[in-house]
Design a protein around this motif. Structure first.
Motif, PDB file in Angstrom:
ATOM      1  N   GLN A   6       0.828  -1.207   0.000  1.00  0.00           N
ATOM      2  CA  GLN A   6       0.000   0.000   0.000  1.00  0.00           C
ATOM      3  C   GLN A   6       0.862   1.256   0.000  1.00  0.00           C
ATOM      4  O   GLN A   6       0.557   2.242  -0.680  1.00  0.00           O
ATOM      5  CB  GLN A   6      -0.928   0.002   1.213  1.00  0.00           C
ATOM      6  CG  GLN A   6      -1.931   1.150   1.227  1.00  0.00           C
ATOM      7  CD  GLN A   6      -2.899   1.083   0.059  1.00  0.00           C
ATOM      8  OE1 GLN A   6      -3.726   0.189  -0.026  1.00  0.00           O
ATOM      9  NE2 GLN A   6      -2.789   2.030  -0.872  1.00  0.00           N
ATOM     10  N   ASN A   7       1.964   1.210   0.753  1.00  0.00           N
ATOM     11  CA  ASN A   7       2.876   2.356   0.789  1.00  0.00           C
ATOM     12  C   ASN A   7       3.490   2.620  -0.586  1.00  0.00           C
ATOM     13  O   ASN A   7       3.636   3.775  -1.006  1.00  0.00           O
ATOM     14  CB  ASN A   7       3.976   2.117   1.819  1.00  0.00           C
ATOM     15  CG  ASN A   7       3.438   2.107   3.247  1.00  0.00           C
ATOM     16  OD1 ASN A   7       2.409   2.719   3.531  1.00  0.00           O
ATOM     17  ND2 ASN A   7       4.127   1.415   4.142  1.00  0.00           N
ATOM     18  N   ILE A   8       3.850   1.540  -1.285  1.00  0.00           N
ATOM     19  CA  ILE A   8       4.416   1.684  -2.631  1.00  0.00           C
ATOM     20  C   ILE A   8       3.376   2.269  -3.583  1.00  0.00           C
ATOM     21  O   ILE A   8       3.668   3.172  -4.386  1.00  0.00           O
ATOM     22  CB  ILE A   8       4.927   0.323  -3.150  1.00  0.00           C
ATOM     23  CG1 ILE A   8       6.146  -0.126  -2.345  1.00  0.00           C
ATOM     24  CG2 ILE A   8       5.274   0.408  -4.643  1.00  0.00           C
ATOM     25  CD1 ILE A   8       6.633  -1.513  -2.708  1.00  0.00           C
ATOM     26  N   ALA A   9       2.142   1.761  -3.492  1.00  0.00           N
ATOM     27  CA  ALA A   9       1.073   2.257  -4.359  1.00  0.00           C
ATOM     28  C   ALA A   9       0.806   3.739  -4.097  1.00  0.00           C
ATOM     29  O   ALA A   9       0.657   4.529  -5.032  1.00  0.00           O
ATOM     30  CB  ALA A   9      -0.200   1.435  -4.143  1.00  0.00           C
ATOM     31  N   ASP A  10       0.754   4.107  -2.819  1.00  0.00           N
ATOM     32  CA  ASP A  10       0.533   5.520  -2.467  1.00  0.00           C
ATOM     33  C   ASP A  10       1.662   6.399  -2.999  1.00  0.00           C
ATOM     34  O   ASP A  10       1.422   7.483  -3.547  1.00  0.00           O
ATOM     35  CB  ASP A  10       0.429   5.668  -0.947  1.00  0.00           C
ATOM     36  CG  ASP A  10      -0.841   5.048  -0.379  1.00  0.00           C
ATOM     37  OD1 ASP A  10      -1.766   4.777  -1.167  1.00  0.00           O
ATOM     38  OD2 ASP A  10      -0.895   4.824   0.844  1.00  0.00           O
ATOM     39  N   TRP A  11       2.897   5.928  -2.797  1.00  0.00           N
ATOM     40  CA  TRP A  11       4.059   6.705  -3.254  1.00  0.00           C
ATOM     41  C   TRP A  11       4.025   6.920  -4.760  1.00  0.00           C
ATOM     42  O   TRP A  11       4.239   8.024  -5.251  1.00  0.00           O
ATOM     43  CB  TRP A  11       5.340   5.971  -2.849  1.00  0.00           C
ATOM     44  CG  TRP A  11       6.580   6.522  -3.491  1.00  0.00           C
ATOM     45  CD1 TRP A  11       7.260   7.651  -3.150  1.00  0.00           C
ATOM     46  CD2 TRP A  11       7.264   5.956  -4.628  1.00  0.00           C
ATOM     47  NE1 TRP A  11       8.338   7.838  -3.994  1.00  0.00           N
ATOM     48  CE2 TRP A  11       8.362   6.810  -4.915  1.00  0.00           C
ATOM     49  CE3 TRP A  11       7.072   4.834  -5.412  1.00  0.00           C
ATOM     50  CZ2 TRP A  11       9.249   6.562  -5.950  1.00  0.00           C
ATOM     51  CZ3 TRP A  11       7.949   4.571  -6.445  1.00  0.00           C
ATOM     52  CH2 TRP A  11       9.024   5.429  -6.710  1.00  0.00           C
ATOM     53  N   PHE A  12       3.722   5.852  -5.510  1.00  0.00           N
ATOM     54  CA  PHE A  12       3.744   5.950  -6.972  1.00  0.00           C
ATOM     55  C   PHE A  12       2.632   6.866  -7.492  1.00  0.00           C
ATOM     56  O   PHE A  12       2.865   7.704  -8.360  1.00  0.00           O
ATOM     57  CB  PHE A  12       3.611   4.556  -7.591  1.00  0.00           C
ATOM     58  CG  PHE A  12       3.687   4.554  -9.085  1.00  0.00           C
ATOM     59  CD1 PHE A  12       4.903   4.653  -9.743  1.00  0.00           C
ATOM     60  CD2 PHE A  12       2.531   4.468  -9.862  1.00  0.00           C
ATOM     61  CE1 PHE A  12       4.974   4.663 -11.128  1.00  0.00           C
ATOM     62  CE2 PHE A  12       2.593   4.478 -11.243  1.00  0.00           C
ATOM     63  CZ  PHE A  12       3.822   4.578 -11.878  1.00  0.00           C
ATOM     64  N   LEU A  25      -9.323   8.852 -11.069  1.00  0.00           N
ATOM     65  CA  LEU A  25      -8.210   8.125 -11.684  1.00  0.00           C
ATOM     66  C   LEU A  25      -7.203   7.687 -10.642  1.00  0.00           C
ATOM     67  O   LEU A  25      -6.686   6.567 -10.697  1.00  0.00           O
ATOM     68  CB  LEU A  25      -7.537   8.999 -12.738  1.00  0.00           C
ATOM     69  CG  LEU A  25      -6.311   8.387 -13.439  1.00  0.00           C
ATOM     70  CD1 LEU A  25      -6.706   7.105 -14.171  1.00  0.00           C
ATOM     71  CD2 LEU A  25      -5.689   9.392 -14.407  1.00  0.00           C
ATOM     72  N   ALA A  26      -6.898   8.547  -9.679  1.00  0.00           N
ATOM     73  CA  ALA A  26      -5.925   8.218  -8.638  1.00  0.00           C
ATOM     74  C   ALA A  26      -6.391   7.028  -7.804  1.00  0.00           C
ATOM     75  O   ALA A  26      -5.615   6.099  -7.526  1.00  0.00           O
ATOM     76  CB  ALA A  26      -5.686   9.436  -7.744  1.00  0.00           C
ATOM     77  N   GLU A  27      -7.662   7.024  -7.413  1.00  0.00           N
ATOM     78  CA  GLU A  27      -8.192   5.935  -6.593  1.00  0.00           C
ATOM     79  C   GLU A  27      -8.222   4.620  -7.372  1.00  0.00           C
ATOM     80  O   GLU A  27      -7.904   3.562  -6.827  1.00  0.00           O
ATOM     81  CB  GLU A  27      -9.599   6.294  -6.102  1.00  0.00           C
ATOM     82  CG  GLU A  27      -9.644   7.481  -5.143  1.00  0.00           C
ATOM     83  CD  GLU A  27      -8.788   7.258  -3.920  1.00  0.00           C
ATOM     84  OE1 GLU A  27      -8.868   6.170  -3.324  1.00  0.00           O
ATOM     85  OE2 GLU A  27      -8.009   8.167  -3.565  1.00  0.00           O
ATOM     86  N   ALA A  28      -8.596   4.694  -8.643  1.00  0.00           N
ATOM     87  CA  ALA A  28      -8.632   3.492  -9.472  1.00  0.00           C
ATOM     88  C   ALA A  28      -7.230   2.917  -9.673  1.00  0.00           C
ATOM     89  O   ALA A  28      -7.015   1.702  -9.568  1.00  0.00           O
ATOM     90  CB  ALA A  28      -9.272   3.804 -10.825  1.00  0.00           C
ATOM     91  N   LEU A  29      -6.258   3.791  -9.951  1.00  0.00           N
ATOM     92  CA  LEU A  29      -4.886   3.347 -10.190  1.00  0.00           C
ATOM     93  C   LEU A  29      -4.251   2.806  -8.915  1.00  0.00           C
ATOM     94  O   LEU A  29      -3.537   1.795  -8.940  1.00  0.00           O
ATOM     95  CB  LEU A  29      -4.057   4.515 -10.740  1.00  0.00           C
ATOM     96  CG  LEU A  29      -2.654   4.179 -11.245  1.00  0.00           C
ATOM     97  CD1 LEU A  29      -2.707   3.134 -12.344  1.00  0.00           C
ATOM     98  CD2 LEU A  29      -1.965   5.447 -11.750  1.00  0.00           C
ATOM     99  N   ASN A  30      -4.517   3.465  -7.806  1.00  0.00           N
ATOM    100  CA  ASN A  30      -3.996   3.002  -6.519  1.00  0.00           C
ATOM    101  C   ASN A  30      -4.515   1.608  -6.200  1.00  0.00           C
ATOM    102  O   ASN A  30      -3.762   0.729  -5.766  1.00  0.00           O
ATOM    103  CB  ASN A  30      -4.397   3.992  -5.416  1.00  0.00           C
ATOM    104  CG  ASN A  30      -3.709   3.699  -4.099  1.00  0.00           C
ATOM    105  OD1 ASN A  30      -3.974   2.696  -3.456  1.00  0.00           O
ATOM    106  ND2 ASN A  30      -2.828   4.604  -3.683  1.00  0.00           N
ATOM    107  N   GLY A 219     -10.746  -1.905 -10.201  1.00  0.00           N
ATOM    108  CA  GLY A 219     -10.196  -0.576  -9.978  1.00  0.00           C
ATOM    109  C   GLY A 219     -11.091   0.510 -10.544  1.00  0.00           C
ATOM    110  O   GLY A 219     -11.328   1.543  -9.901  1.00  0.00           O
ATOM    111  N   LEU A 220     -11.613   0.296 -11.747  1.00  0.00           N
ATOM    112  CA  LEU A 220     -12.519   1.263 -12.362  1.00  0.00           C
ATOM    113  C   LEU A 220     -13.800   1.419 -11.536  1.00  0.00           C
ATOM    114  O   LEU A 220     -14.303   2.529 -11.329  1.00  0.00           O
ATOM    115  CB  LEU A 220     -12.856   0.845 -13.795  1.00  0.00           C
ATOM    116  CG  LEU A 220     -11.703   0.931 -14.806  1.00  0.00           C
ATOM    117  CD1 LEU A 220     -12.113   0.316 -16.138  1.00  0.00           C
ATOM    118  CD2 LEU A 220     -11.271   2.387 -15.000  1.00  0.00           C
ATOM    119  N   MET A 221     -14.313   0.276 -11.068  1.00  0.00           N
ATOM    120  CA  MET A 221     -15.516   0.320 -10.235  1.00  0.00           C
ATOM    121  C   MET A 221     -15.231   1.039  -8.921  1.00  0.00           C
ATOM    122  O   MET A 221     -16.034   1.837  -8.432  1.00  0.00           O
ATOM    123  CB  MET A 221     -16.017  -1.098  -9.971  1.00  0.00           C
ATOM    124  CG  MET A 221     -16.527  -1.814 -11.218  1.00  0.00           C
ATOM    125  SD  MET A 221     -16.786  -3.581 -10.949  1.00  0.00           S
ATOM    126  CE  MET A 221     -18.026  -3.560  -9.688  1.00  0.00           C
TER     127      MET A 221
END
Length: 325
Positions: A6-12, A25-30, A219-221
Motif C-alpha cells: 500500500q505504501n508503494i502504491a501511495d508513493w507511486f 483516476l488516482a483511486e482506481a490506479l492506486n 479498480g474502475l468500479m
C-alpha cells in the motif's frame, strides 16, 4: 501484512504521478497497483506450494480410486474435494472431465469435480483469505464443495448418459477395457522441482491475464462508481437480487482469481456478500466459453440441464450466504 505494498502504491500514485487523493483516476490506479501486486504474490506462493502437493497426488490415482471403490454416495464429496486441490479454470477443467469419463467414473461424480474445480481451488482460497478473512473463506469453501456434491448427486439421479455425444458414449462403452493402471513413479524432490516450476509458470501464464483484467475492472468500479450505486439494485431486501446477479453473470467469463477483485469492490459498494458470491459463482461456473467447450462432449440438452441445476444451487447458496453473514 501487505502495508508495504500500500505504501508503494501511495508513493507511486500520489508522489511520482502527482495525482490528488480522492480523484477518480488516482483511486482506481492506486487500487490496481495494490491489488495486482498483492494478488500476484499470493498466486505465486499458493500455486508453487500446491504444485509440490499435486506432484505427490497424481490424477490417475484418483481416477482409478473413484472408478473402483464403492463409496456409498461419498464419491461426489471426494470428487468435489479433489476439485478443490486442482487450480484450473472452468475451461481447463474440461480436458480433465474427459479424462474422468475415460476412466469409467460415473457422470454425476465427474460433474461434481467439474463444478468445484474452477470454483473452489487453492488459488481462490488463498486470495479469499487475503480479501475477506478466514471465517468467510471457510463458509465459501464449504458452500462450494456442497454445491459440487449436491449438484453432482442430482445430475446422477437424472441418468443423463444418453445425452452425451456419440464419441463419449463409445468411450464409456470401452471404459473398462481402456482404464489405465496407475503406476507411481518414485522421484526425489530435486527431480520433481523443474516439472513443478514449469507447471507453476504455465498456470500463472494462463491466470495472470484474467487476474489483471479483473483487477482493472475492480479498480474502475472502485474509483468511478459512487457508493450505493449497486446497493440500489441488489440490496439485501431485494428478494430477486441473488437470481438476477447469477443470471447476469452467465455471459461473462473469468476464473475465480480474476473475478475476486470485482467481488471485493461489489461488497465495498454495498452489495451483500452472498449476492456478490452468487455473481462470482455464476461467472466462474456457468460461463459461455465453458458451454462451448462442453459441446464437444455433451448435447445442448445436457448442457442446459447441467447449467440449470448448477444455477439453482448457486442461487440457494447465495441466499444461505446472505442469511449467515
Amino acid at each position: 501484512m501487505f502495508d508495504w505494498i500500500q505504501n508503494i502504491a501511495d508513493w507511486f500514485v500520489y508522489e511520482v504521478l502527482n495525482l490528488d487523493r480522492g480523484q477518480h483516476l488516482a483511486e482506481a490506479l492506486n487500487f490496481f497497483i495494490y491489488d495486482s501486486t498483492k494478488i500476484l504474490i499470493l498466486l505465486f506462493v499458493v500455486i508453487f506450494f500446491m504444485g509440490i502437493v499435486n506432484s505427490y497426488f497424481p490424477i490417475d490415482k484418483v481416477k482409478n480410486y473413484l472408478s473402483r471403490k464403492k463409496l456409498y454416495g461419498l464419491e461426489y464429496l471426494v470428487a468435489s474435494l479433489f476439485g478443490v486441490v486442482t487450480p484450473f479454470c472452468s475451461c481447463s477443467s474440461v480436458p480433465l472431465f474427459i479424462g474422468f469419463v475415460r476412466g469409467g467414473i460415473p457422470l454425476g461424480v465427474t460433474f461434481s469435480f467439474l463444478i468445484t474445480s474452477p470454483l473452489v481451488n487453492e488459488v481462490a482460497i488463498g486470495l479469499f483469505v487475503g480479501l475477506f478473512g478466514i471465517k468467510t473463506t471457510i463458509i465459501y469453501v464449504i458452500s462450494g464443495v456442497l454445491l459440487g456434491t449436491v449438484s453432482g448427486a442430482i445430475l446422477q439421479k437424472l441418468k443423463l448418459e444418453s445425452f452425451l455425444t456419440p464419441w463419449v458414449k463409445e468411450v464409456l462403452a470401452n471404459a473398462q477395457r481402456d482404464q489405465d493402471i496407475f503406476q507411481e513413479e518414485k522421484q526425489p524432490f530435486k527431480q520433481r522441482l523443474p516439472i513443478i516450476w514449469a507447471e507453476v509458470i504455465k498456470i500463472l501464464k494462463g491466470i495472470i491475464p484474467y487476474v489483471l483484467v479483473g483487477i482493472a475492472i475492480g479498480g474502475l468500479m472502485h474509483g468511478y462508481i459512487p457508493e450505493g450505486f449497486f446497493e440500489k439494485y441488489m440490496a439485501k431486501d431485494n428478494l430477486f437480487a441473488v437470481p438476477i446477479a447469477t443470471i447476469l453473470a452467465i455471459p461473462m467469463y473469468s476464473n475465480a482469481s480474476g473475478i475476486l477483485p470485482v467481488v471485493q469492490v461489489l461488497v465495498a459498494k454495498g452489495i451483500p456478500l452472498g449476492t456478490a458470491i452468487a455473481f462470482m459463482m455464476g461467472v466462474v461456473g456457468l460461463s459461455l466459453p465453458e458451454a462451448m467447450l462442453l459441446k464437444k462432449v455433451m448435447t445442448l440438452k445436457l448442457i442446459a440441464i447441467f447449467f440449470g441445476v448448477v444455477t439453482l444451487c448457486i442461487i440457494i447458496s447465495g441466499y444461505l450466504f446472505n442469511s449467515i453473514l
